[in-house]
Design a protein around this motif. Structure first.
Motif, mmCIF file in Angstrom:
data_model
loop_
_atom_site.group_PDB
_atom_site.id
_atom_site.type_symbol
_atom_site.label_atom_id
_atom_site.label_comp_id
_atom_site.label_asym_id
_atom_site.label_seq_id
_atom_site.Cartn_x
_atom_site.Cartn_y
_atom_site.Cartn_z
ATOM 1 N N SER A 175 27.416 65.428 -10.470
ATOM 2 C CA SER A 175 28.707 64.750 -10.473
ATOM 3 C C SER A 175 29.344 64.781 -9.089
ATOM 4 O O SER A 175 29.239 65.767 -8.371
ATOM 5 C CB SER A 175 29.655 65.427 -11.460
ATOM 6 O OG SER A 175 29.152 65.349 -12.755
ATOM 7 N N ASP A 176 30.015 63.698 -8.733
ATOM 8 C CA ASP A 176 30.778 63.650 -7.500
ATOM 9 C C ASP A 176 32.223 63.991 -7.856
ATOM 10 O O ASP A 176 32.904 63.217 -8.519
ATOM 11 C CB ASP A 176 30.695 62.265 -6.874
ATOM 12 C CG ASP A 176 31.536 62.167 -5.617
ATOM 13 O OD1 ASP A 176 31.734 63.204 -4.954
ATOM 14 O OD2 ASP A 176 31.997 61.061 -5.308
ATOM 15 N N LEU A 177 32.660 65.160 -7.447
ATOM 16 C CA LEU A 177 34.004 65.627 -7.770
ATOM 17 C C LEU A 177 34.901 65.650 -6.542
ATOM 18 O O LEU A 177 35.889 66.377 -6.524
ATOM 19 C CB LEU A 177 33.927 67.029 -8.387
ATOM 20 C CG LEU A 177 33.053 67.165 -9.638
ATOM 21 C CD1 LEU A 177 32.979 68.612 -10.067
ATOM 22 C CD2 LEU A 177 33.597 66.307 -10.760
ATOM 23 N N ALA A 193 29.341 69.588 -5.006
ATOM 24 C CA ALA A 193 29.938 68.543 -5.848
ATOM 25 C C ALA A 193 31.310 68.126 -5.331
ATOM 26 O O ALA A 193 31.686 66.957 -5.410
ATOM 27 C CB ALA A 193 30.040 69.019 -7.289
ATOM 28 N N ASP A 224 29.098 69.309 -14.631
ATOM 29 C CA ASP A 224 29.635 68.271 -15.503
ATOM 30 C C ASP A 224 31.131 68.477 -15.665
ATOM 31 O O ASP A 224 31.575 69.597 -15.915
ATOM 32 C CB ASP A 224 28.975 68.312 -16.886
ATOM 33 C CG ASP A 224 27.471 68.113 -16.815
ATOM 34 O OD1 ASP A 224 27.049 67.213 -16.068
ATOM 35 O OD2 ASP A 224 26.742 68.849 -17.488
#
Length: 82
Positions: A2-4, A58, A28
């Motif tokens: 995920s790109d957070l 992330a 996630d």
């Protein structure tokens, strides 16, 4: 993974649920809690180090900017971004 990066705000705190000895490394975003799966075992801080590496990647920040506030030996942890 995920790109957070949109959550990378200085001073932000992240509630994290860790699953050690997972099949794969993954982050996630599930509601208010981030679920982090690491392949490292929960032995002598190996899983915590792996969580910091994955979470920093992330978020798109350096590992040194993440501080473990709560839960060093628990599955539920809280990190702060400095």
């Amino acid at each position: 993974m995920s790109d957070l990066s949109h959550l990378a705000i200085p001073g932000a705190e992240f509630a994290v649920r860790v699953t050690p000895k997972a099949r794969r490394n993954a982050v996630d975003a599930a509601g208010q809690v981030l679920r982090v799966h690491v392949t490292a075992p929960p032995d002598k801080g190996k899983a915590n180090d792996a969580v910091i590496r994955l979470l920093a990647d992330a978020l798109g920040v350096a590992k040194s900017r993440l501080t473990l506030i709560r839960g060093a030996t628990a599955r539920d942890k809280t990190f702060r971004l400095d």
